[in-house]
Scaffold this motif. Structure first.
Motif, PDB file in Angstrom:
ATOM      1  N   PRO A   6      31.173  -6.485  29.665  1.00 22.10           N
ATOM      2  CA  PRO A   6      32.105  -5.925  30.659  1.00 22.10           C
ATOM      3  C   PRO A   6      32.950  -4.818  30.055  1.00 22.10           C
ATOM      4  O   PRO A   6      33.408  -4.916  28.910  1.00 22.10           O
ATOM      5  CB  PRO A   6      32.995  -7.123  31.035  1.00 22.10           C
ATOM      6  N   ASP A   8      36.009  -2.005  31.376  1.00 26.49           N
ATOM      7  CA  ASP A   8      36.870  -1.392  32.392  1.00 26.49           C
ATOM      8  C   ASP A   8      37.210   0.023  31.942  1.00 26.49           C
ATOM      9  O   ASP A   8      37.962   0.214  30.992  1.00 26.49           O
ATOM     10  CB  ASP A   8      38.141  -2.226  32.571  1.00 26.49           C
ATOM     11  N   LYS A  13      42.841  -0.723  28.024  1.00 19.79           N
ATOM     12  CA  LYS A  13      43.675  -1.150  26.899  1.00 19.79           C
ATOM     13  C   LYS A  13      45.130  -0.725  27.047  1.00 19.79           C
ATOM     14  O   LYS A  13      45.730  -0.146  26.131  1.00 19.79           O
ATOM     15  CB  LYS A  13      43.069  -0.596  25.593  1.00 19.79           C
ATOM     16  N   THR A  14      45.705  -1.044  28.194  1.00 19.61           N
ATOM     17  CA  THR A  14      47.095  -0.646  28.458  1.00 19.61           C
ATOM     18  C   THR A  14      48.069  -1.257  27.441  1.00 19.61           C
ATOM     19  O   THR A  14      49.104  -0.670  27.150  1.00 19.61           O
ATOM     20  CB  THR A  14      47.526  -1.071  29.874  1.00 19.61           C
ATOM     21  N   ARG A  15      47.712  -2.423  26.897  1.00 23.51           N
ATOM     22  CA  ARG A  15      48.635  -3.069  25.953  1.00 23.51           C
ATOM     23  C   ARG A  15      48.737  -2.324  24.620  1.00 23.51           C
ATOM     24  O   ARG A  15      49.587  -2.625  23.792  1.00 23.51           O
ATOM     25  CB  ARG A  15      48.229  -4.539  25.731  1.00 23.51           C
ATOM     26  N   LEU A  50      28.428  -3.795  31.872  1.00 21.20           N
ATOM     27  CA  LEU A  50      28.878  -4.106  33.231  1.00 21.20           C
ATOM     28  C   LEU A  50      30.202  -3.364  33.421  1.00 21.20           C
ATOM     29  O   LEU A  50      31.265  -3.853  33.036  1.00 21.20           O
ATOM     30  CB  LEU A  50      29.063  -5.622  33.357  1.00 21.20           C
ATOM     31  N   ALA A  88      33.733  -6.081  25.523  1.00 20.69           N
ATOM     32  CA  ALA A  88      33.537  -4.782  24.873  1.00 20.69           C
ATOM     33  C   ALA A  88      34.649  -4.450  23.883  1.00 20.69           C
ATOM     34  O   ALA A  88      34.616  -3.386  23.262  1.00 20.69           O
ATOM     35  CB  ALA A  88      33.439  -3.684  25.933  1.00 20.69           C
ATOM     36  N   ASP A 164      43.623  -6.411  21.676  1.00 26.66           N
ATOM     37  CA  ASP A 164      44.504  -6.360  22.840  1.00 26.66           C
ATOM     38  C   ASP A 164      45.817  -5.653  22.501  1.00 26.66           C
ATOM     39  O   ASP A 164      46.271  -4.790  23.246  1.00 26.66           O
ATOM     40  CB  ASP A 164      44.838  -7.782  23.318  1.00 26.66           C
TER      41      ASP A 164
HETATM   42  N1  LIG Z   1      33.659  -4.740  34.477  1.00 24.28           N
HETATM   43  C1  LIG Z   1      34.950  -5.011  34.224  1.00 24.28           C
HETATM   44  N2  LIG Z   1      35.350  -5.178  32.956  1.00 24.28           N
HETATM   45  C2  LIG Z   1      36.666  -5.446  32.729  1.00 24.28           C
HETATM   46  C3  LIG Z   1      37.611  -5.556  33.781  1.00 24.28           C
HETATM   47  N3  LIG Z   1      38.829  -5.823  33.241  1.00 24.28           N
HETATM   48  C4  LIG Z   1      38.652  -5.894  31.914  1.00 24.28           C
HETATM   49  N4  LIG Z   1      37.346  -5.659  31.591  1.00 24.28           N
HETATM   50  C5  LIG Z   1      36.745  -5.689  30.260  1.00 24.28           C
HETATM   51  O1  LIG Z   1      36.870  -7.028  29.792  1.00 24.28           O
HETATM   52  C6  LIG Z   1      37.230  -7.078  28.417  1.00 24.28           C
HETATM   53  C7  LIG Z   1      38.551  -7.812  28.235  1.00 24.28           C
HETATM   54  O2  LIG Z   1      39.554  -7.074  28.890  1.00 24.28           O
HETATM   55  P1  LIG Z   1      41.099  -7.393  28.685  1.00 24.28           P
HETATM   56  O3  LIG Z   1      41.434  -7.367  27.231  1.00 24.28           O
HETATM   57  O4  LIG Z   1      41.459  -8.638  29.413  1.00 24.28           O
HETATM   58  O5  LIG Z   1      41.782  -6.192  29.462  1.00 24.28           O
HETATM   59  P2  LIG Z   1      41.748  -4.627  29.227  1.00 24.28           P
HETATM   60  O6  LIG Z   1      41.717  -4.038  30.600  1.00 24.28           O
HETATM   61  O7  LIG Z   1      40.656  -4.227  28.285  1.00 24.28           O
HETATM   62  O8  LIG Z   1      43.128  -4.322  28.482  1.00 24.28           O
HETATM   63  P3  LIG Z   1      44.657  -4.340  28.991  1.00 24.28           P
HETATM   64  O9  LIG Z   1      44.826  -3.194  29.941  1.00 24.28           O
HETATM   65  O10 LIG Z   1      45.459  -4.133  27.742  1.00 24.28           O
HETATM   66  O11 LIG Z   1      44.869  -5.705  29.613  1.00 24.28           O
HETATM   67  C8  LIG Z   1      37.228  -5.630  27.948  1.00 24.28           C
HETATM   68  O12 LIG Z   1      35.948  -5.372  27.420  1.00 24.28           O
HETATM   69  C9  LIG Z   1      37.469  -4.833  29.226  1.00 24.28           C
HETATM   70  O13 LIG Z   1      36.915  -3.520  29.156  1.00 24.28           O
HETATM   71  C10 LIG Z   1      37.147  -5.370  35.136  1.00 24.28           C
HETATM   72  O14 LIG Z   1      37.892  -5.466  36.116  1.00 24.28           O
HETATM   73  N5  LIG Z   1      35.811  -5.106  35.291  1.00 24.28           N
END
Ligand SMILES: Nc1nc2c(ncn2[C@@H]2O[C@H](COP(=O)(O)OP(=O)(O)OP(=O)(O)O)[C@@H](O)[C@H]2O)c(=O)[nH]1
Ligand SMILES: C[C@H](OP(=O)(O)O)C(=O)O
Length: 208
Positions: A6, A8, A13-15, A50, A88, A164
């Protein structure tokens, strides 16, 4: 085995915003995805990104703008047989660490993250579904039990560190030398060794 990664792409990585600006966070997120895909390429499995929108990758990309849990559950439902999910942002992942995820012959294999998330998993039970965020490791154990699936847990430092928070960047600089470490060096991020826990700081023109 199909391995969903997955990603996004929207505001990644807003944190990490206390240390990296928007462009740098996007570059570091891309670099982490490349490191994870490079490590997966040395296993015998088939990664598919994804992603929330179209991205460039050397492997197939499935675009699904749904929230994480929904996107992963749709992906799992579309696979006949076992499938895995590897986040990812596992910049420390190595082929050997990933092979430890794929090795147990359990219905569900979980690699917990620091803080209780689920950094990687294998689902062999057809009814197992994910529910990310919060203490998802605990929730996934319960979800497995609810469908009668047995669970194995992988005790792996390299799979437990998901990037994170700024402190996690120190682990990348200490333990890796891949695309992510290069992107951090490019942004002027370096180890700050003082009393107490090692941290990161900015150097050069970018210095904050
Ligand atoms: N496909 C998909 N991947 C996501 C989504 N949200 C997070 N991810 C992915 O899931 C993994 C874990 O994400 P998180 O660490 O929870 O959140 P993040 O968006 O990467 O980071 P923050 O903005 O700091 O919370 C990362 O590989 C992200 O790229 C989503 O809505 N859809
Ligand atoms: C997706 C989420 O990741 P975290 O927010 O813990 O990094 C989880 O593993 O449930």
């Amino acid at each position: 085995m199909r391995v969903f990664v997955p990603f996004d792409a929207r505001d990644p990585k807003t944190r990490l915003a206390p240390v990296l600006d928007d462009d740098e966070r996007a570059a570091v997120a891309r670099a982490m995805r490349r490191d994870v895909l490079d490590a997966l390429a040395e296993t015998s499995h088939d990664p598919v990104v994804l992603a929330t929108e179209s991205v460039d990758a050397d492997v197939p990309v499935t675009v699904d703008a749904s929230p994480l849990t929904e996107a992963v559950n749709d992906a799992l439902a579309g696979v006949d047989g076992p499938a895995a999910v590897v986040m990812a942002d596992l910049a420390l992942a190595t082929p050997a660490a990933l092979d430890r995820l794929f090795a147990p012959d359990a219905d569900v294999v979980l690699a917990p993250g620091l803080g209780g998330g689920t950094n990687a998993l294998v689902a062999r039970h057809p009814d197992f579904r994910v529910d990310y965020h919060g203490v998802s490791y605990r929730d996934h154990r319960e979800a497995a039990a609810a469908v009668g699936a047995d669970v194995a847990t992988v005790d792996s430092f390299r799979l437990a560190v998901d990037v994170d928070d700024p402190a996690d960047l120190a682990e990348v600089l200490i333990h890796t030398d891949g695309h992510t470490a290069a992107a951090l060096r490019e942004a002027g991020v370096e180890l700050a060794v003082d009393e107490g826990r090692v941290a990161v700081s900015r150097s050069g023109e970018n210095g904050a």
